[in-house]
Design an enzyme around this catalytic site. Structure first.
Site, PDB file in Angstrom:
ATOM      1  N   ASN A 250      19.159   1.091  -4.487  1.00 53.69           N
ATOM      2  CA  ASN A 250      18.405   1.833  -5.491  1.00 53.69           C
ATOM      3  C   ASN A 250      18.194   0.954  -6.720  1.00 53.69           C
ATOM      4  OD1 ASN A 250      17.475   3.897  -7.378  1.00 53.69           O
ATOM      5  ND2 ASN A 250      18.218   5.344  -5.852  1.00 53.69           N
TER       6      ASN A 250
ATOM      7  N   GLY B  33      14.193  -3.549  -1.272  1.00 56.20           N
ATOM      8  CA  GLY B  33      14.475  -2.143  -1.569  1.00 56.20           C
ATOM      9  C   GLY B  33      14.479  -1.308  -0.315  1.00 56.20           C
ATOM     10  N   THR B  34      13.926  -1.863   0.744  1.00 59.18           N
ATOM     11  CA  THR B  34      13.837  -1.121   2.010  1.00 59.18           C
ATOM     12  C   THR B  34      15.234  -0.750   2.498  1.00 59.18           C
ATOM     13  OG1 THR B  34      11.892  -2.437   2.500  1.00 59.18           O
ATOM     14  CG2 THR B  34      12.852  -1.183   4.325  1.00 59.18           C
TER      15      THR B  34
ATOM     16  N   HIS C 138      15.391  14.267  -0.911  1.00 56.06           N
ATOM     17  CA  HIS C 138      14.231  13.385  -1.002  1.00 56.06           C
ATOM     18  C   HIS C 138      12.953  14.088  -0.582  1.00 56.06           C
ATOM     19  CE1 HIS C 138      17.121  10.075  -1.429  1.00 56.06           C
ATOM     20  NE2 HIS C 138      16.095   9.349  -1.844  1.00 56.06           N
ATOM     21  N   HIS C 139      11.849  13.396  -0.851  1.00 58.70           N
ATOM     22  CA  HIS C 139      10.505  13.845  -0.435  1.00 58.70           C
ATOM     23  C   HIS C 139      10.399  13.949   1.087  1.00 58.70           C
ATOM     24  CE1 HIS C 139       9.543   9.689   0.831  1.00 58.70           C
ATOM     25  NE2 HIS C 139      10.330   9.344  -0.185  1.00 58.70           N
TER      26      HIS C 139
ATOM     27  N   LYS D   3       0.832  -1.211   0.000  1.00 53.32           N
ATOM     28  CA  LYS D   3       0.000   0.000   0.000  1.00 53.32           C
ATOM     29  C   LYS D   3       0.869   1.264   0.000  1.00 53.32           C
ATOM     30  CE  LYS D   3      -4.025  -1.990   2.262  1.00 53.32           C
ATOM     31  NZ  LYS D   3      -4.707  -2.166   3.551  1.00 53.32           N
TER      32      LYS D   3
ATOM     33  N   GLY E 282      19.628   5.301   1.665  1.00 50.26           N
ATOM     34  CA  GLY E 282      20.420   4.099   1.414  1.00 50.26           C
ATOM     35  C   GLY E 282      21.372   4.295   0.246  1.00 50.26           C
TER      36      GLY E 282
ATOM     37  N   LYS F 181      10.225  10.703   3.973  1.00 50.29           N
ATOM     38  CA  LYS F 181      11.254   9.672   4.094  1.00 50.29           C
ATOM     39  C   LYS F 181      11.690   9.484   5.548  1.00 50.29           C
ATOM     40  CE  LYS F 181      15.517   8.033   1.975  1.00 50.29           C
ATOM     41  NZ  LYS F 181      14.967   6.666   1.928  1.00 50.29           N
TER      42      LYS F 181
HETATM   43  N1  LIG Z   1      15.680   0.630  -3.379  1.00 51.24           N
HETATM   44  C1  LIG Z   1      14.959   1.525  -4.046  1.00 51.24           C
HETATM   45  O1  LIG Z   1      15.152   1.755  -5.255  1.00 51.24           O
HETATM   46  C2  LIG Z   1      13.882   2.259  -3.328  1.00 51.24           C
HETATM   47  C3  LIG Z   1      13.723   2.060  -1.997  1.00 51.24           C
HETATM   48  N2  LIG Z   1      12.756   2.696  -1.320  1.00 51.24           N
HETATM   49  C4  LIG Z   1      12.626   2.352   0.083  1.00 51.24           C
HETATM   50  O2  LIG Z   1      11.447   1.586   0.253  1.00 51.24           O
HETATM   51  C5  LIG Z   1      10.916   1.821   1.546  1.00 51.24           C
HETATM   52  C6  LIG Z   1       9.456   2.251   1.418  1.00 51.24           C
HETATM   53  O3  LIG Z   1       9.402   3.531   0.835  1.00 51.24           O
HETATM   54  P1  LIG Z   1       8.003   4.254   0.532  1.00 51.24           P
HETATM   55  O4  LIG Z   1       7.180   3.406  -0.371  1.00 51.24           O
HETATM   56  O5  LIG Z   1       8.324   5.633   0.124  1.00 51.24           O
HETATM   57  O6  LIG Z   1       7.339   4.272   1.987  1.00 51.24           O
HETATM   58  P2  LIG Z   1       5.786   4.226   2.351  1.00 51.24           P
HETATM   59  O7  LIG Z   1       5.695   4.632   3.772  1.00 51.24           O
HETATM   60  O8  LIG Z   1       4.993   4.934   1.323  1.00 51.24           O
HETATM   61  O9  LIG Z   1       5.421   2.666   2.213  1.00 51.24           O
HETATM   62  C7  LIG Z   1       5.807   1.683   3.130  1.00 51.24           C
HETATM   63  C8  LIG Z   1       4.650   0.714   3.258  1.00 51.24           C
HETATM   64  O10 LIG Z   1       5.088  -0.365   4.080  1.00 51.24           O
HETATM   65  C9  LIG Z   1       4.043  -0.670   4.968  1.00 51.24           C
HETATM   66  N3  LIG Z   1       4.572  -1.334   6.141  1.00 51.24           N
HETATM   67  C10 LIG Z   1       5.221  -0.802   7.203  1.00 51.24           C
HETATM   68  N4  LIG Z   1       5.524  -1.761   8.093  1.00 51.24           N
HETATM   69  C11 LIG Z   1       5.061  -2.931   7.572  1.00 51.24           C
HETATM   70  C12 LIG Z   1       5.084  -4.265   8.017  1.00 51.24           C
HETATM   71  N5  LIG Z   1       5.594  -4.627   9.204  1.00 51.24           N
HETATM   72  N6  LIG Z   1       4.535  -5.221   7.228  1.00 51.24           N
HETATM   73  C13 LIG Z   1       3.981  -4.890   6.039  1.00 51.24           C
HETATM   74  N7  LIG Z   1       3.919  -3.630   5.574  1.00 51.24           N
HETATM   75  C14 LIG Z   1       4.468  -2.657   6.333  1.00 51.24           C
HETATM   76  C15 LIG Z   1       3.396   0.678   5.289  1.00 51.24           C
HETATM   77  O11 LIG Z   1       2.075   0.531   5.819  1.00 51.24           O
HETATM   78  C16 LIG Z   1       3.407   1.340   3.924  1.00 51.24           C
HETATM   79  O12 LIG Z   1       2.250   1.045   3.172  1.00 51.24           O
HETATM   80  C17 LIG Z   1      11.825   2.852   2.203  1.00 51.24           C
HETATM   81  O13 LIG Z   1      12.777   2.200   3.010  1.00 51.24           O
HETATM   82  C18 LIG Z   1      12.488   3.522   1.023  1.00 51.24           C
HETATM   83  O14 LIG Z   1      13.721   4.085   1.344  1.00 51.24           O
HETATM   84  C19 LIG Z   1      11.895   3.568  -1.924  1.00 51.24           C
HETATM   85  C20 LIG Z   1      12.017   3.836  -3.261  1.00 51.24           C
HETATM   86  C21 LIG Z   1      13.027   3.204  -4.074  1.00 51.24           C
HETATM   87  O1  LIG Z   2      12.667   6.657   0.238  1.00 48.15           O
HETATM   88  C1  LIG Z   2      12.803   6.817  -1.006  1.00 48.15           C
HETATM   89  O2  LIG Z   2      11.981   7.425  -1.696  1.00 48.15           O
HETATM   90  C2  LIG Z   2      13.976   6.226  -1.652  1.00 48.15           C
HETATM   91  N1  LIG Z   2      14.760   5.461  -0.963  1.00 48.15           N
HETATM   92  C3  LIG Z   2      15.943   4.818  -1.418  1.00 48.15           C
HETATM   93  C4  LIG Z   2      17.153   5.348  -0.668  1.00 48.15           C
HETATM   94  O3  LIG Z   2      17.066   5.567   0.550  1.00 48.15           O
HETATM   95  O4  LIG Z   2      18.195   5.512  -1.276  1.00 48.15           O
HETATM   96  C5  LIG Z   2      16.086   4.862  -2.911  1.00 48.15           C
HETATM   97  C6  LIG Z   2      15.614   6.144  -3.541  1.00 48.15           C
HETATM   98  O5  LIG Z   2      16.506   7.150  -3.190  1.00 48.15           O
HETATM   99  C7  LIG Z   2      14.201   6.475  -3.097  1.00 48.15           C
END
Ligand SMILES: NC(=O)C1=CN([C@@H]2O[C@H](COP(=O)(O)OP(=O)(O)OC[C@H]3O[C@@H](n4cnc5c(N)ncnc54)[C@H](O)[C@@H]3O)[C@@H](O)[C@H]2O)C=CC1
Ligand SMILES: O=C(O)C1=N[C@H](C(=O)O)C[C@H](O)C1
EC number: 1.17.1.8
Length: 272
Positions: free
Chosen positions: A107, A78-79, A135-136, A12, A145, A139
């Site tokens: 990333n 990705g987390t 970032h937004h 979600k 990361g 975060k």
């Molecule tokens: N590696 C990459 O390329 C990217 C990594 N990220 C990372 O992904 C993660 C999520 O980012 P966003 O989507 O922006 O955050 P967000 O807050 O929009 O989404 C996280 C979701 O995880 C859910 N959640 C939290 N704890 C949970 C649990 N125990 N079990 C199941 N669901 C749970 C939340 O309810 C929420 O819907 C962050 O750590 C971010 O840094 C984000 C974008 C790109």
């Molecule tokens: O939280 C985000 O949005 C993102 N998280 C990742 C990070 O912490 O590097 C990847 C990307 O920057 C988006």
């Protein structure tokens, strides 16, 4: 040919919802579970998931991975919020689950992966280097990361080239004014409504500077990388850190090097 059975956790969320839609739309993948907070992890095994994609929160990811890897489900992560201790824990779980693979990708966007590689290449040639990530405003973690990994790769390249610590002339400063230090590289984190994910790596040498900048303008920038990761991880047992290792799998010279991350982080699985 049967489809690969994929689950998304964090479905979600901002990136998780996009990832779930992307998996669902792929002809060779079957989205068998889309979990979020309060959903039961047992759904993963009940649904017969072969690969789980974790896009949740630094507080949640380890519990999810312990369950998934413990049940032989490959993981694409990705987390963010990774530490050496967390990598060691995950490596231990993978060692107890032979044949299971986990990719931790700071990333998934190709531009960000290339930014890290270009920064790694440039690092040895410049006296000074600083990272600014933007970032937004939702975060949870700082530095990002991606910035942490970028700084670690730069520091390793500097050390390999015999460069000593960076010179910092600052004798008077407000706390935080010079950013956080990741392996001696200053990293500055900006959080701003309207942004998504951006990074600048600034290098300085005698009479010149070099700036490498990347912008993710939409979550769609991460989707090709997530699809590649989902399709590849079942054939790469053990821990892989960084999408670059999957991008380079068809190359024999392996420019991405040690796939478990930096030297000393531990070993991967049978694929090494
Ligand atoms: N590696 C990459 O390329 C990217 C990594 N990220 C990372 O992904 C993660 C999520 O980012 P966003 O989507 O922006 O955050 P967000 O807050 O929009 O989404 C996280 C979701 O995880 C859910 N959640 C939290 N704890 C949970 C649990 N125990 N079990 C199941 N669901 C749970 C939340 O309810 C929420 O819907 C962050 O750590 C971010 O840094 C984000 C974008 C790109
Ligand atoms: O939280 C985000 O949005 C993102 N998280 C990742 C990070 O912490 O590097 C990847 C990307 O920057 C988006």
């Amino acid at each position: 040919m049967s489809k690969l059975r994929v689950a998304v956790i964090g479905a979600k969320g901002r990136i998780g919802s996009e990832a779930a839609r992307t998996v669902e739309a792929a002809d060779d993948l079957d989205l068998v579970a889309a979990l979020d907070k309060k959903d039961r992890l047992e759904t993963l095994t009940e649904a017969g998931a072969q690969v789980v994609v974790d896009l949740t929160h630094p507080d949640a990811v380890m519990g999810n991975l312990e369950y998934a890897v413990g049940h032989g489900i490959h993981a694409v992560v990705g987390t963010t919020g990774w530490t050496e201790e967390r990598f060691a824990t995950l490596t231990g779980w993978l060692a107890a689950a032979p044949g299971t693979g986990a990719l931790v990708a700071p990333n998934f966007s190709i531009g960000a992966v290339l930014t890290m590689r270009f920064a790694q290449q440039a690092a040895r040639w410049f006296e000074s280097v600083e990272v600014i990530e933007l970032h937004h405003d939702r975060k949870a973690d700082a530095p990002s990361g991606t910035a942490t990994r970028t700084a670690q790769l730069i520091a390793a390249a500097r050390a390999e080239a015999g460069r000593g610590p960076q010179h910092d002339p600052t004798t008077h400063a407000l706390e935080g004014a010079r950013g956080a230090r990741v392996d001696d590289v200053p990293v500055h984190s900006v959080r701003l409504r309207g942004l998504l994910a951006h990074q600048e790596v600034l290098f300085g040498g005698t009479g010149e500077t070099l700036t490498i900048r990347h912008d993710s303008l939409h979550h769609s920038s991460f989707m090709p990388g997530i699809l590649l990761a989902v399709r590849t991880v079942p054939s790469v047992p053990g821990l892989t850190v960084g999408l670059e290792h999957f991008l380079d799998r068809d190359r024999t010279d392996d420019p991405a090097g040690d796939r478990t991350g930096q030297a000393g982080r531990g070993t991967g699985g049978e694929g090494d």
